[in-house]
Design a protein around this motif. Structure first.
Motif, short mmCIF file in Angstrom:
data_model
loop_
_atom_site.label_atom_id
_atom_site.label_comp_id
_atom_site.label_asym_id
_atom_site.label_seq_id
_atom_site.Cartn_x
_atom_site.Cartn_y
_atom_site.Cartn_z
N GLY A 1 0.91 -1.17 0.17
CA GLY A 1 0.03 0.02 0.06
C GLY A 1 1.06 1.20 -0.02
N VAL A 2 1.90 1.17 -0.31
CA VAL A 2 3.12 2.36 -0.40
C VAL A 2 3.11 2.68 -1.80
N THR A 3 2.92 3.84 -2.20
CA THR A 3 3.08 4.45 -3.42
C THR A 3 4.35 3.80 -4.22
N LEU A 4 4.47 3.79 -5.31
CA LEU A 4 5.47 3.04 -6.25
C LEU A 4 6.72 4.22 -5.94
N ARG A 5 6.58 5.44 -6.26
CA ARG A 5 7.60 6.41 -6.10
C ARG A 5 8.19 6.42 -4.68
N PHE A 6 7.28 6.25 -3.47
CA PHE A 6 7.88 6.18 -2.13
C PHE A 6 8.69 4.98 -1.84
N SER A 7 8.08 3.84 -2.32
CA SER A 7 8.71 2.67 -2.36
C SER A 7 9.94 2.77 -2.77
N LEU A 8 10.35 3.24 -4.21
CA LEU A 8 11.66 3.20 -4.47
C LEU A 8 12.63 4.13 -3.91
N LYS A 9 12.24 5.12 -3.21
CA LYS A 9 13.07 6.01 -2.40
C LYS A 9 13.61 5.05 -1.28
N ILE A 10 12.44 4.30 -0.55
CA ILE A 10 12.79 3.61 0.51
C ILE A 10 13.59 2.36 0.39
N LEU A 11 13.25 1.92 -0.82
CA LEU A 11 14.37 0.75 -1.26
C LEU A 11 15.66 1.15 -1.54
N LYS B 1 17.48 3.34 0.15
CA LYS B 1 18.02 3.43 1.47
C LYS B 1 18.30 2.05 1.84
N LEU B 2 17.27 1.08 1.95
CA LEU B 2 17.64 -0.25 2.14
C LEU B 2 18.82 -1.02 1.54
N VAL B 3 18.69 -0.64 0.05
CA VAL B 3 19.95 -1.51 -0.46
C VAL B 3 21.15 -0.88 -0.13
N ALA B 4 21.32 0.72 0.06
CA ALA B 4 22.50 1.31 0.71
C ALA B 4 23.13 0.54 1.89
N GLN B 5 22.04 0.37 2.79
CA GLN B 5 22.39 -0.06 3.94
C GLN B 5 22.55 -1.70 3.97
N GLY B 6 22.36 -2.28 3.09
CA GLY B 6 22.60 -3.65 2.91
C GLY B 6 21.52 -4.70 3.51
N ILE B 7 20.48 -4.12 3.66
CA ILE B 7 19.44 -4.67 4.16
C ILE B 7 18.63 -5.58 2.97
N VAL B 8 18.47 -4.95 2.02
CA VAL B 8 17.83 -5.37 0.68
C VAL B 8 18.79 -5.50 -0.54
N ARG B 9 18.68 -6.26 -1.32
CA ARG B 9 19.51 -6.43 -2.63
C ARG B 9 18.60 -6.46 -3.83
N SER B 10 19.04 -5.47 -4.79
CA SER B 10 18.31 -5.19 -5.82
C SER B 10 19.06 -5.89 -7.02
N GLU C 1 15.24 -8.43 -3.15
CA GLU C 1 14.68 -9.54 -2.03
C GLU C 1 15.78 -9.16 -0.81
N LEU C 2 15.54 -9.67 -0.01
CA LEU C 2 16.39 -9.46 1.45
C LEU C 2 17.64 -9.87 1.19
#
Length: 131
Positions: free
Chosen positions: A34-44, A46-55, A64-65
């Protein structure tokens, strides 16, 4: 003290990836959380940069995690988008903010704020997505 909408959304996204257990594209993540695509991409980002998520790029791309869900604490996700968990500006010690000080030059409430922030932080880091 409230957790911002961005932190709430980051938790939703990581939780969705943990429950799904496989790679998801940003559009599917957006729809599922339920998160807008634009906001999801912004958050993703940050999560990728921190090493929580891999793109992954390309037609089979997605997110994926980067680690097992049980290795990802709730506190890390929140701090990724919020910064350090504190309850008062005077705890950070960056000198940017002024607070009420006693004659010795130490904030009267700094110790209490620091202790409470540590309790909150410890609790958030005790909760993992694999539980």
């Amino acid at each position: 003290m409230y957790i911002t909408l961005e932190a709430d959304y980051a938790v939703r996204i990581v939780n969705c990836l943990a429950k799904n257990g496989s790679r998801m594209d940003a559009k599917a993540l957006s729809a599922a959380t339920g998160v807008t695509l634009r906001f999801s991409l912004k958050i993703l980002r940050k999560l990728v940069a921190q090493g929580i998520v891999r793109s992954y790029k390309g037609t089979q791309g997605g997110y994926e995690l980067a680690r097992a869900p049980q290795e990802i604490p709730l506190g890390e996700v929140i701090e990724t988008v919020e910064g350090p968990i504190t309850i008062s500006r005077c705890v950070g010690g960056d000198g940017e903010f002024q607070c009420t000080r006693v004659e010795e030059g130490e904030c009267r409430f700094n110790r209490a704020y620091a202790e409470i922030a540590k309790l909150v932080r410890d609790r958030l880091y005790a909760i993992h997505f694999g539980e």
